[in-house]
Design a protein around this motif. Structure first.
Motif, PDB file in Angstrom:
ATOM      1  N   LYS A 295       0.834  -1.205   0.000  1.00  8.78           N
ATOM      2  CA  LYS A 295       0.000   0.000   0.000  1.00  8.78           C
ATOM      3  C   LYS A 295       0.868   1.255   0.000  1.00  8.78           C
ATOM      4  O   LYS A 295       0.525   2.253  -0.644  1.00  8.78           O
ATOM      5  N   ARG A 296       2.007   1.176   0.705  1.00  9.68           N
ATOM      6  CA  ARG A 296       2.915   2.333   0.743  1.00  9.68           C
ATOM      7  C   ARG A 296       3.498   2.588  -0.641  1.00  9.68           C
ATOM      8  O   ARG A 296       3.600   3.736  -1.087  1.00  9.68           O
ATOM      9  N   GLN A 297       3.869   1.510  -1.328  1.00  7.73           N
ATOM     10  CA  GLN A 297       4.471   1.658  -2.646  1.00  7.73           C
ATOM     11  C   GLN A 297       3.426   2.001  -3.720  1.00  7.73           C
ATOM     12  O   GLN A 297       3.744   2.677  -4.703  1.00  7.73           O
ATOM     13  N   HIS A 298       2.197   1.530  -3.502  1.00 10.96           N
ATOM     14  CA  HIS A 298       1.136   1.757  -4.491  1.00 10.96           C
ATOM     15  C   HIS A 298      -0.112   2.244  -3.751  1.00 10.96           C
ATOM     16  O   HIS A 298      -1.044   1.470  -3.496  1.00 10.96           O
ATOM     17  N   PRO A 299      -0.177   3.501  -3.402  1.00  9.85           N
ATOM     18  CA  PRO A 299      -1.317   4.021  -2.620  1.00  9.85           C
ATOM     19  C   PRO A 299      -2.661   3.844  -3.315  1.00  9.85           C
ATOM     20  O   PRO A 299      -3.698   3.880  -2.664  1.00  9.85           O
ATOM     21  N   GLU A 300      -2.658   3.671  -4.642  1.00  6.94           N
ATOM     22  CA  GLU A 300      -3.925   3.544  -5.370  1.00  6.94           C
ATOM     23  C   GLU A 300      -4.582   2.177  -5.168  1.00  6.94           C
ATOM     24  O   GLU A 300      -5.751   1.972  -5.553  1.00  6.94           O
ATOM     25  N   LEU A 301      -3.875   1.232  -4.555  1.00  5.68           N
ATOM     26  CA  LEU A 301      -4.459  -0.095  -4.330  1.00  5.68           C
ATOM     27  C   LEU A 301      -5.684   0.026  -3.410  1.00  5.68           C
ATOM     28  O   LEU A 301      -5.586   0.611  -2.338  1.00  5.68           O
TER      29      LEU A 301
END
Length: 901
Positions: A295-301
């Motif tokens: 989630k930190r690397q891909h906040p759009e998840l």
């Protein structure tokens, strides 16, 4: 399937079949085969058998045999297991009893490879039940998940099983074990996405829901559901429930709802976790950081993904079964059909939240899907709902969550509409790869979305499979959509000509423009004050409204659409056609004309509301054009209006019956003309209407002049005795009756020759059959057995309907023939009006030139009729100056016609 032979575990025989030991006199081999198949096998192999011994199949049960391959038998042939009833028995390579063994082909002995067949696997399960747990036969599966052979099948290890078939057969031949070989043509499964790829049945360990324990409850639930069509309940769906097997819940895939079961890595003991919150509350939870990092690397998840692979698989916790051990999730996901069946409560987040929303919405009034969902969504919905919310037996009550409510049957749906399958233009199932259908967007662009909608709604019951054909869609347009549009166009044209403006005649708020609002309009009179045909069409309108509502409340759209179709046909082909002269009349303020406008306006408004669910775009277009003159005073969209409600006081059932009879007579008159090849425009001298009863005779006589115009005859008479004009001929279907009647055929033939054809026809129509009393008993004949034909006597032509027979005189006098010519001439003139772009009110001049004195005489005699019908100010027997004439033929005579505005 030779590739299954290395996994052979049993041979099955039918216990009640007779078997024989035979000796092949050619090779000296002894074989065991089903007795009834011995001769066929000998003939097939061009040899002769001598019977050595006979026995029943049950005598063979338990006998040992040597399997064709010893990949497993080499080390396990002598292995025995303890039986539950005491004693021991070899676990495999025995003869077993099975009822599925047949003698339609083969030898009557069936090879069993439980790893590769459902029926074979059931044999293994049955055998395992005979042994103490852990002592019975194990499943032998020498095939890897990729479909290749594994150890110990060393000769073909790593080879795709189907590719090994020929080599396996060759091996059996070389070892002298193959006595006879032949091929069978049979159905075989192929991948539904890759049609060239054959499939094999393959055993996998799976999680199951024991749905078989709920079979009776599911059947009871099903009995309370209303199925359309009804036969699905006890037929296709009921039979599926009767043969219910446990639901294979798990799938070995990446994407799907993870199976919420965690296993102790030390003891193998398991527990189910009810929610993500419950998982996080477990002691020693670890692994949530995997999701947090993603989630930190891909906040759009989306947060929903945290309960899916791979993030959920990283979550472990302390085992409650052994200190120091961890609980890890199993690798499987849940069958997506379970997700579909959980929809009624899962959509609200129930039971964790949304309890009120779930309670309000459950059970559903109806669901609808195609026939193939009887084994899919229909089943998953019913199975899950039955297990969760159905009344439980006393034995199950202790295991039930007391917070889960119970609901009376039926649920989760009260009604199920089963749709037929959509077929391509070639009659086969629609296929993207085969492109056997037109793209819907092409149909929308060419004919409009309503054309496709109406085709689906109105051409067959929804549970009938339908062929998606452009031609059929195109042909359905004129019968309803175009016909209704033409009625609307007729109203608009003449309302504009006469200046009939409903907005100017109706003050104040118009709202939905219902009858109560229209009643305030200037010139709008109560129904009882209007003429008969206005009262009739409004009666039909409200009867149609009631019928459509009744059918739609029953989720039966097809008869609802049929009723709408009949109404629009009556509106166009009777009301508007019979009323044209009222709209053409010169006095724009005449009350009769205003009545006609208000009546047609009200009918069109209500019809636009009635058709809105079926053809929304046409309904909206009609509404906006009809109400646009009101501006903001009327509701802007038909889809914001209430659905019409029938007004019982407007219904005149007797008038409807009478007008239906009148329309039937007119229709039969046209049919009688067609059978005699008489043109519609050709006047005839006389029509005789033979009535089944005289209930409406007086009323019909009052409307005889209307009928004479409709049928185009000079005189109409009514009678109940038609023997002078018609006779009935009984035609037996001897091909069908011969086998059915046998020796009684001559008696029945004699009876039919003496029977009253009219009485037979009435009985067939009323009862569907005719009963004949013979010495041997009663014989019933249907319309498939006999045909009763109506036959007009010489000089007449006839057609028969449900309530009457119409007979027309076919004798044509010179006067009638000439009048027919004049009517044809009027048609040609009307065509010229269109060709020179005349408006409806334009007056014209006509010039006629012909060498035929007969044509000139006919025109002179009927000049007033010609001028009235064509709005002609003059009719000259010479060419009009400066007008290009058209050459045509009238009654076989050449005529030069010129028309000028």
């Amino acid at each position: 399937t030779p590739w299954t032979l290395p996994a052979n575990q049993f041979v099955a025989v039918h216990p009640d079949l007779e078997y024989v030991v035979v000796e092949d006199e050619r090779a000296g081999d002894r074989l065991i085969v089903a007795a009834v198949l011995a001769d066929a096998l000998a003939e097939k192999t061009k040899t002769h058998f001598s019977v050595v011994r006979r026995m029943m199949g049950r005598e063979l049960v338990g006998r040992r045999y040597v399997p064709p391959f010893d990949f497993y038998a080499a080390s396990s042939y002598d292995r025995t297991g303890k039986l539950r009833d005491g004693g021991e028995e070899p676990v495999a390579w025995r003869v077993v009893a099975a009822d599925f063994v047949t003698v339609e082909s083969g030898t009557g002995l069936v090879h069993q490879a439980p790893a590769f067949g459902e029926v074979d696997y059931e044999v293994l399960l049955r055998e395992q039940q005979r042994f103490v747990e852990g002592e019975g036969p194990e499943l032998l599966c020498p095939v890897a998940p990729d479909g290749t052979f594994t150890d110990p099948v060393t000769p073909w290890k790593g080879q795709w099983v189907k590719d090994a078939d020929k080599s396996i057969i060759r091996n059996l031949k070389e070892r002298g074990l193959l006595w006879h070989q032949e091929q069978y043509l049979h159905d075989y499964p192929f991948c539904w996405r890759a049609e060239q790829d054959p499939l094999i049945q393959y055993p996998r360990r799976s999680w199951f829901i024991r749905t078989t324990e709920f079979r009776e409850q599911m059947l009871e639930n099903n009995r309370h559901i209303r199925w359309l069509p009804e036969h699905i309940r006890d037929g296709r769906f009921g039979n599926f429930l009767e043969s219910n097997v446990d639901w294979a819940l798990s799938r070995e895939r990446f994407w799907g709802t993870p199976l919420p079961i965690w296993v102790c890595e030390a003891t193998g003991r398991m527990e189910a976790v009810a929610s993500y919150a419950e998982l996080l509350a477990k002691p020693g939870v670890e692994g949530t950081e995997v999701w947090e990092e993603a989630k930190r690397q891909h906040p759009e998840l989306p947060d929903d993904l945290k309960v899916h692979k791979p993030y959920i698989d990283a979550v472990t916790y302390d085992s409650p079964f052994q200190a120091g051990a961890r609980m890890r999730r199993v690798s499987e996901v849940i069958d997506c059909w379970y997700d579909s069946g959980a929809m009624p409560f899962a959509q609200w987040g129930y039971p964790h939240r949304g309890k009120e929303r779930f309670t309000e919405q459950f059970p559903a009034d109806f669901i609808s899907e195609a026939l193939d969902q009887t084994r899919g969504w229909f089943y998953s919905l019913l199975a899950i709902s039955t297990m969760l919310f159905g009344p439980q037996s006393q034995e199950d009550s202790g295991e039930r969550d007391p917070t889960t409510p119970m609901y009376p049957w039926p649920h989760p749906y009260r009604t199920c509409i089963v749709l037929g399958l959509m077929l391509g233009e070639d009659g086969n199932k629609m296929s993207k790869s085969k492109r056997n259908y037109r793209e819907p967007s092409e149909i929308f662009d060419r004919y409009g979305a309503d054309a496709l909608r109406w085709y689906f709604f109105a051409n067959q019951a929804p549970w009938t499979s339908i062929r998606y054909r452009e031609q059929a869609i195109r042909e359905s347009i004129p019968e309803f959509l175009l016909r209704l549009w033409n009625v609307f166009s007729f109203f608009v044209i003449y309302a504009n000509i006469d200046g009939f403006d409903p907005a100017e005649r109706l003050e104040g708020e118009a709202g939905q423009l219902g009858p109560d609002v229209l009643a305030r309009g200037r010139g709008y009179r109560p129904l009882e004050d209007r003429c008969e045909i206005d009262r009739w069409i409004l009666s039909e309108l409200h009867q149609t409204t009631a019928a459509v509502i009744e059918h739609m409340d029953a989720y039966d759209n097809f008869p609802a659409c049929r009723r709408l179709h009949r109404f629009v046909d009556a509106l166009s082909n009777w009301y508007v056609r019979r009323n044209r002269e009222r709209f053409w009349s010169g006095d724009v303020e005449a009350q009769d004309k205003i009545d006609a406008y208000w009546t047609l306006y009200e009918v069109l408004l209500t019809t636009s509301k009635l058709i809105a669910p079926f053809t929304p775009f046409l309904a909206e277009t009609l509404w906006r054009h009809l109400t646009g003159v009101f501006g903001d005073r009327a509701i802007s969209s038909v889809h914001l209006c209430d659905y019409p409600t029938p007004e019982t006081q407007a219904v005149d059932a007797t008038l409807s019956q009478r007008m239906a009879l009148l329309r039937e007579i007119a229709s039969l008159g046209r049919a009688a003309r067609a059978s005699a090849k008489l043109k519609v425009r050709q006047p005839l001298a006389r029509a005789e209407v033979v009535l089944a009863d005289q209930t409406h005779l007086a009323w019909l006589q009052e409307h005889a002049s209307l009928l004479s115009v409709e049928i185009n005859v000079k005189e109409v008479e009514f009678t109940t005795a038609g023997e002078e004009y018609i006779e009935y001929k009984v035609v037996p279907n001897f091909k069908r009756l011969g086998p059915k009647l046998g020796k009684n055929m001559p008696k029945v033939k004699q009876w039919l020759e003496q029977a009253d054809g009219a009485a037979l026809l009435r009985q067939l129509q009323q009862d569907g059959h005719v009963s004949i009393e013979l010495p041997d008993g009663t014989v019933e004949l249907t319309s498939d057995d006999i045909e009763v034909r109506l036959q007009a006597r010489s000089g007449w032509t006839a057609a028969q309907g449900e309530q009457t027979v119409v007979v027309l005189s076919t004798e044509l006098t010179p006067e009638l023939i000439q009048e027919g010519w004049v009517r044809d001439l009027v048609r040609h003139i009307q065509e010229r009006r269109k060709a020179i772009d005349c408006d409806y009110t334009d007056r014209i001049a006509i010039g006629l030139v012909t060498e035929s004195e007969e044509v000139r005489e006919a025109v002179r005699r009927h000049e007033a009729y010609v001028r009235r019908e064509t709005l002609a100010e003059s009719l000259e027997e010479e060419a009009l100056p400066n007008v290009s004439p058209v050459e045509l033929e009238v009654g076989g005579h050449k005529v030069s016609l010129s028309v000028r505005r």
